[in-house]
Design an enzyme around this catalytic site. Structure first.
Site, mmCIF file in Angstrom:
data_model
loop_
_atom_site.group_PDB
_atom_site.id
_atom_site.type_symbol
_atom_site.label_atom_id
_atom_site.label_comp_id
_atom_site.label_asym_id
_atom_site.label_seq_id
_atom_site.Cartn_x
_atom_site.Cartn_y
_atom_site.Cartn_z
ATOM 1 N N CYS A 41 56.843 65.910 -4.579
ATOM 2 C CA CYS A 41 55.975 65.883 -5.756
ATOM 3 C C CYS A 41 56.282 67.047 -6.716
ATOM 4 O O CYS A 41 57.306 67.038 -7.363
ATOM 5 C CB CYS A 41 54.521 65.879 -5.305
ATOM 6 S SG CYS A 41 53.426 65.181 -6.529
ATOM 7 N N HIS A 72 53.270 62.425 -0.314
ATOM 8 C CA HIS A 72 52.594 63.405 0.547
ATOM 9 C C HIS A 72 52.188 62.663 1.825
ATOM 10 O O HIS A 72 52.622 61.540 2.068
ATOM 11 C CB HIS A 72 51.317 63.905 -0.144
ATOM 12 C CG HIS A 72 51.557 64.680 -1.390
ATOM 13 N ND1 HIS A 72 52.073 65.962 -1.394
ATOM 14 C CD2 HIS A 72 51.344 64.354 -2.683
ATOM 15 C CE1 HIS A 72 52.161 66.398 -2.641
ATOM 16 N NE2 HIS A 72 51.729 65.444 -3.442
HETATM 17 N N1 GLN Z 1 51.238 68.920 -10.810
HETATM 18 C C1 GLN Z 1 52.108 67.768 -10.601
HETATM 19 C C2 GLN Z 1 51.470 66.452 -11.098
HETATM 20 O O1 GLN Z 1 50.279 66.352 -11.217
HETATM 21 C C3 GLN Z 1 52.425 67.627 -9.137
HETATM 22 C C4 GLN Z 1 51.209 67.290 -8.303
HETATM 23 C C5 GLN Z 1 51.521 67.314 -6.831
HETATM 24 O O2 GLN Z 1 52.369 68.077 -6.356
HETATM 25 N N2 GLN Z 1 50.796 66.449 -6.065
HETATM 26 O O3 GLN Z 1 52.218 65.490 -11.314
#
Ligand code: GLN
Length: 245
Positions: A94, A197
């Site tokens: 992510c 995740h």
């Molecule tokens: N801040 C990034 C987004 O919202 C990554 C979020 C995350 O790592 N879950 O896309």
């Protein structure tokens, strides 16, 4: 046999239990008698391209991503690029994945430069992509491994791969890179980027074992196949997620 693993920015990129990916790598090595050393590296600490077999970078909120951009870009970038290009195994989830591209643009239009190691960019949009995700990986199929990947995604960023860049998988259920072109993640050399995740690796043991065996083979270990592990629990979780509407 011993693997050295670098955990990048564990104090900042640590959303949604992404640390479970490291626990999985460590356990799946231990169960096979493979020593595993995990080193946390954060802001102000140097990263050497030839010091690790595997590098992991997890996910984070926009705020935490912004805190590390300068350190990543100015201080670690050249060595990280050299590590990727010398086929070190990377797993970037992510926010960690987004940082590998040309830039990450927040919803307010502010753009933070990424490492530009892989040809893609990310732009945050209103309405987060949240939920269970199932995808099918031609890459894993090409390695004669179970092609199904399952996980959980939560991101505002929409990632657009450059032409010729190989997605890790095709979305079966969920959003993936951007919720519209059916791509999920990226694979470049031995670098895996994904929005999954969950954590990702406990639910995708074939991916974990690909990382371990690829890192050992890169060391020059004459490895036919890793000893089997009873993955019944993981398989049950995978079957359940695939049946969810
Ligand atoms: N801040 C990034 C987004 O919202 C990554 C979020 C995350 O790592 N879950 O896309």
């Amino acid at each position: 046999m011993k693997l050295k693993i670098c955990h990048l920015y564990p104090d900042l990129l640590n959303l949604y239990g992404d640390r479970g990916n490291l626990i999985t790598l460590e356990r799946r090595c231990y169960w096979r008698g493979i020593e595993c050393e995990i080193e946390p590296i954060s802001i102000g600490q140097s990263f050497r391209h030839d010091a690790y077999d595997i590098v992991f970078m997890g996910g984070g909120q926009d705020h935490e991503q912004n805190l590390l951009f300068n350190d990543l870009f100015e201080h670690k970038g050249p060595q990280l690029r050299q590590a990727v290009e010398s086929d070190v195994v990377f797993l970037c989830v992510c926010g960690g994945y987004q940082l590998l591209g040309h830039y990450y643009e927040e919803q307010n239009g502010e753009r933070a430069e990424g490492l530009g190691i892989i040809d893609f960019h990310t732009k945050a949009e209103p309405g987060r992509i949240i939920g269970d995700i199932v995808a099918e990986s031609d890459f894993l199929r090409s390695q004669q491994l179970d092609p199904i990947l399952v996980g959980f995604e939560n991101h505002a960023g929409r990632t657009w791969l450059g032409s010729g860049v190989q997605p890790l998988a095709r979305v079966v259920k969920g959003g993936g890179n951007n919720g519209s072109d059916s791509t999920e993640g990226v694979i470049y050399r031995h670098t895996i980027g994904t929005y999954m995740h969950g954590s990702f690796l406990p639910k995708n043991p074939a991916m974990a074992d690909w990382m371990i065996s690829t890192a050992l083979q890169r060391q020059g270990q004459n490895l036919q196949k890793l000893p089997e592990i009873d993955d019944e629990l993981a398989e049950n979780a995978r079957k359940y997620i695939q049946t969810c509407k």
